[in-house]
Motif scaffolding. Structure first.
Motif, PDB file in Angstrom:
ATOM      1  N   ILE A  62      -3.564-121.398 -99.812  1.00  0.00           N
ATOM      2  CA  ILE A  62      -3.279-122.173-101.012  1.00  0.00           C
ATOM      3  C   ILE A  62      -2.029-123.034-100.863  1.00  0.00           C
ATOM      4  CG2 ILE A  62      -2.671-121.965-103.462  1.00  0.00           C
ATOM      5  CD1 ILE A  62      -4.470-119.497-103.562  1.00  0.00           C
ATOM      6  N   ALA A  63      -0.983-122.439-100.289  1.00  0.00           N
ATOM      7  CA  ALA A  63       0.270-123.180-100.160  1.00  0.00           C
ATOM      8  C   ALA A  63       0.071-124.447 -99.343  1.00  0.00           C
ATOM      9  CB  ALA A  63       1.330-122.296 -99.500  1.00  0.00           C
ATOM     10  N   VAL A  74      10.719-130.100-101.935  1.00  0.00           N
ATOM     11  CA  VAL A  74      10.342-128.689-101.953  1.00  0.00           C
ATOM     12  C   VAL A  74      11.601-127.829-101.996  1.00  0.00           C
ATOM     13  CG1 VAL A  74       9.311-126.836-100.600  1.00  0.00           C
ATOM     14  CG2 VAL A  74       8.135-129.019-100.823  1.00  0.00           C
ATOM     15  N   TYR A  75      12.606-128.204-101.198  1.00  0.00           N
ATOM     16  CA  TYR A  75      13.824-127.390-101.185  1.00  0.00           C
ATOM     17  C   TYR A  75      14.470-127.357-102.566  1.00  0.00           C
ATOM     18  CZ  TYR A  75      18.508-125.713-100.519  1.00  0.00           C
ATOM     19  OH  TYR A  75      19.658-124.996-100.664  1.00  0.00           O
ATOM     20  N   LEU A  89       4.334-115.897-101.773  1.00  0.00           N
ATOM     21  CA  LEU A  89       4.455-116.438-103.125  1.00  0.00           C
ATOM     22  C   LEU A  89       5.375-117.649-103.190  1.00  0.00           C
ATOM     23  CD1 LEU A  89       4.725-113.560-105.731  1.00  0.00           C
ATOM     24  CD2 LEU A  89       3.056-115.395-105.618  1.00  0.00           C
ATOM     25  N   MET A  90       6.539-117.557-102.526  1.00  0.00           N
ATOM     26  CA  MET A  90       7.499-118.654-102.603  1.00  0.00           C
ATOM     27  C   MET A  90       6.927-119.922-101.970  1.00  0.00           C
ATOM     28  SD  MET A  90       9.957-117.538-104.412  1.00  0.00           S
ATOM     29  CE  MET A  90      10.883-119.054-104.372  1.00  0.00           C
ATOM     30  N   MET A 113       5.135-125.341-102.841  1.00  0.00           N
ATOM     31  CA  MET A 113       4.128-126.375-102.627  1.00  0.00           C
ATOM     32  C   MET A 113       3.454-126.762-103.947  1.00  0.00           C
ATOM     33  SD  MET A 113       4.548-127.089 -99.574  1.00  0.00           S
ATOM     34  CE  MET A 113       5.395-126.356 -98.174  1.00  0.00           C
ATOM     35  N   SER A 114       3.284-125.793-104.862  1.00  0.00           N
ATOM     36  CA  SER A 114       2.717-126.128-106.174  1.00  0.00           C
ATOM     37  C   SER A 114       3.628-127.109-106.892  1.00  0.00           C
ATOM     38  CB  SER A 114       2.583-124.891-107.056  1.00  0.00           C
ATOM     39  OG  SER A 114       1.714-123.970-106.507  1.00  0.00           O
ATOM     40  N   LEU A 115       4.936-126.916-106.729  1.00  0.00           N
ATOM     41  CA  LEU A 115       5.866-127.805-107.416  1.00  0.00           C
ATOM     42  C   LEU A 115       5.812-129.208-106.826  1.00  0.00           C
ATOM     43  CD1 LEU A 115       8.747-125.240-107.951  1.00  0.00           C
ATOM     44  CD2 LEU A 115       7.381-126.309-109.726  1.00  0.00           C
ATOM     45  N   LEU A 116       5.630-129.298-105.504  1.00  0.00           N
ATOM     46  CA  LEU A 116       5.459-130.606-104.860  1.00  0.00           C
ATOM     47  C   LEU A 116       4.183-131.273-105.385  1.00  0.00           C
ATOM     48  CD1 LEU A 116       6.521-132.498-102.521  1.00  0.00           C
ATOM     49  CD2 LEU A 116       4.843-131.390-101.066  1.00  0.00           C
ATOM     50  N   PHE A 117       3.144-130.453-105.483  1.00  0.00           N
ATOM     51  CA  PHE A 117       1.843-130.903-105.982  1.00  0.00           C
ATOM     52  C   PHE A 117       1.989-131.459-107.407  1.00  0.00           C
ATOM     53  CE2 PHE A 117      -2.273-129.904-107.970  1.00  0.00           C
ATOM     54  CZ  PHE A 117      -3.173-130.339-107.023  1.00  0.00           C
TER      55      PHE A 117
END
Lengths: 447, 178
Positions: A24-25, A52-53, A298-299, A304-308
């Motif tokens: 998923i990531a 991402v950072y 999870l992290m 990556m979800s936040l980038l998405f």
């Protein structure tokens, strides 16, 4: 390309790589990167690592590994079994007390460990054999544990709620408090059902005995003496104190949520060292490694979800989707029902973490526009995602139970779990009708 | 589990592992060893933060950032180890219904896409690290910690992760994807 077409392409690309079985990531990261390359200014590609950072380097998000550490430390010690035995001894006189003891132990343990699968496996490995030995049907026993385990993401500190608080920009402290009332509601509903079902199973056993003399484990009771009951307490109390103490530090204003996580981790390690003698490197290594494995996975998904979501929002996909939902002019309750249904469907495939981070930018603005309280919605969304943990096709907790009790047929587990899914739906309805169940406590204590 | 010292779990190396696989395996184990300490250290730092503010009314500007750096380090440095065990979860719904040959091809495609993405990400992290180092960038807090530390950990982790995926993908002696 119109925003609608872009959004459609984005959704199709995401579904394609996800169903290809890409982790998923990496799937979320790749889709985001490709769309950045195609549709965003060239310079934006240079910022993906920084992006991402910066999203990940939030101390609130990074409290997640520490909450997992606390859960792993408690989950891998014998605390679950001891807590379970003590609850059993104390609640045994209530009809169906064993079932209730299991529900309550799951709730307490879930609140300490913060993880549904960990709760299922810690309490279930002691609870399921015990319930079956005392005559509970295998399906009923599995249902209690699978459902009890889900309380982990509703009672504080819950990782799912941390993410929701970040995504919805609501107060984490309030959200945690708002989970308590509904958590209690579920405990009560599960317990009432356990009592009712127990009476029915006992009645069936008695009828079988009267008819053809078939004896049944329900019919010979074992009771604990007062002395036995008190002897169980010393091992359990420290954990209950830990639970209350850590939350006290948070709500007393002594610690921030992330400090609470650090404190919880340290105290949990100290407790298992002093109560269970788990302190040597080789005892701690499996706990730390399990923590690292889960939290790294999870992290990565979170980062990556936040980038998405960032790409989705830069390209105005989330805003247009949200706008489209608003323009459908659904009245309040059909809107809520549709959104919850969507969460249920997503729950078939995705872990709660990804559901929250991917859908929040689309779903929350219409809900806010419709006048719903986002903390209250966070609780509903959490309960609905919990349902995803116990219903097919994914139903993570069902598989945990398969591992603990491989001899119970899958069909029995699923039939045993279904009534609890219904009870959770009932809870969602009750909380819709009486929002105060969730919102009263934060309003009363934090204003 | 053996009696002497902590044991690092992970996928066992096959008997015919290449030198590169053995090396990365050793690096992964070292990374996990360091990360276990860093994880506990982060918890201790945050606990100290509560205690020092409550007891000495001391300001706590460095603790949060130290914990962030430690945990960012744990996350990125252990990513290759998690990948080695195929611990980054994906949707496996389709896998069960595919014939073995098609599934095999699917895994190669998936690994290849992951390789591309992680390689690209590692490269961008490296550029970020380089910039932070040259310009002497720091965090915006009063403590002003140098940003090359977390960026360096991120770059190293992503580079090793890329290498890990490459090794899992590399066809050698008939074993394609494990």
């Amino acid at each position: 390309m119109s925003v609608a077409a872009l959004g459609f392409a984005f959704a199709v690309a995401t579904l394609a790589v996800m169903f290809l079985g890409m982790p998923i990531a990496f799937a979320l990261g790749s889709v985001a990167t490709v769309f950045m390359a195609l549709f965003m200014p060239a310079a934006s590609l240079d910022t993906i690592a920084q992006n991402v950072y910066e999203e990940m380097a939030s101390i609130t998000l990074l409290s997640i590994p520490l909450f997992i550490l606390k859960g792993a430390a408690i989950g891998r010690s014998n605390a679950g079994r001891d807590l379970y035995l003590a609850m059993h001894a104390w609640m045994q006189r209530i009809p169906g007390g064993l079932g209730i003891a299991n529900v309550v132990t799951c709730a307490l343990f879930a609140a300490m460990a913060g993880s549904s699968p960990a709760t299922c496996s810690a309490i279930g490995s002691a609870g399921i054999p015990e319930m079956r030995r005392r005559g509970y049907s295998p399906g009923f026993a599995s249902g209690i544990i699978a459902a009890g385990g889900t309380l982990g993401i509703l009672l504080p500190p819950s990782i799912t709620m941390i993410l929701y608080a970040v995504a919805a920009e609501v107060s984490l402290g309030r959200l945690f408090l708002a989970g308590l009332g509904p958590g209690l509601l579920l405990v009560v509903l599960f317990s009432l059902y356990a009592m009712w079902k127990y009476r029915r199973e006992v009645a069936d056993a008695r009828r079988a005995f009267d008819a053809n003399g078939t004896t049944h484990a329900f019919l010979d009771a074992h009771t604990y003496t007062a002395r036995e009951r008190f002897e169980m307490l010393p091992r359990v109390l420290p954990f209950v104190v830990l639970l209350i103490g850590v939350m006290g530090a948070l709500y007393g204003g002594y610690a921030t949520p992330s400090e609470t996580a650090g404190l919880g981790g340290v105290l949990a390690l100290l407790l298992i060292a002093s109560v269970y003698g788990v302190w040597r490197g080789r005892d701690l290594a499996p706990i730390l490694q399990a923590t690292i494995r889960e939290s790294t996975m999870l992290m990565f998904i979170i980062g990556m979800s936040l980038l998405f979501s960032y790409v989705m929002s830069y390209l105005h996909i989330s805003q247009s989707a949200a706008q489209a939902i608003v323009e459908m002019q659904l009245s309040r309750w059909p809107l809520l029902a549709a959104i919850l249904l969507l969460v249920v469907v997503l729950g078939f495939f995705l872990p709660p973490v990804s559901i929250i981070l991917m859908t929040a930018p689309i779903l929350l603005p219409p809900l806010r526009a419709a006048g719903f309280d986002l903390i209250w919605f966070g609780i509903l969304m959490t309960i609905v995602m919990e349902m995803g943990l116990i219903h097919p096709p994914v139903g993570l907790n069902i598989f945990v139970i398969r591992n603990i009790a491989p001899d119970i047929p899958l069909a029995d587990i699923i039939w045993g779990v279904l009534p609890f899914v219904v009870l959770m739906m009932v809870a969602v309805l009750v909380i819709c009708v009486f929002p105060g169940i969730a919102l009263w406590l934060p309003a009363a204590t934090m204003n | 589990m053996s009696a002497g010292g902590p044991v690092i779990a992970g996928a066992a190396l096959p008997a015919d592992a290449t030198l590169a696989e053995r090396l990365l395996h050793a690096v992964n184990r070292a990374a996990v060893g360091v990360s276990m300490v860093a994880l506990v250290a982060a918890a201790v730092v945050l606990t100290y933060s509560v205690a020092s503010r409550y007891l000495f009314k001391a300001s706590t500007d460095w603790q949060d950032e130290t914990a962030v750096f430690l945990l960012v380090g744990v996350t990125f440095l252990c990513a290759p180890w998690v990948q080695q065990q195929r611990g980054h979860i994906g949707i496996e719904a389709i896998v069960a219904i595919l014939p073995p040959r098609v599934n095999h091809a699917r895994r190669i495609v998936v690994d290849f896409l992951c390789l591309l993405f992680c390689g690209f990400f590692a490269w961008k992290s490296w550029k970020l690290l380089h910039e932070a180092w040259v310009d002497g960038q720091t965090t915006s807090s009063t403590w002003a910690a140098p940003l090359w530390i977390p960026y360096g950990l991120m770059t190293l982790g992503m580079a090793l992760l890329t290498l890990q995926i490459a090794l899992q993908l590399a066809p050698h002696r008939g074993r394609l994807v494990r």
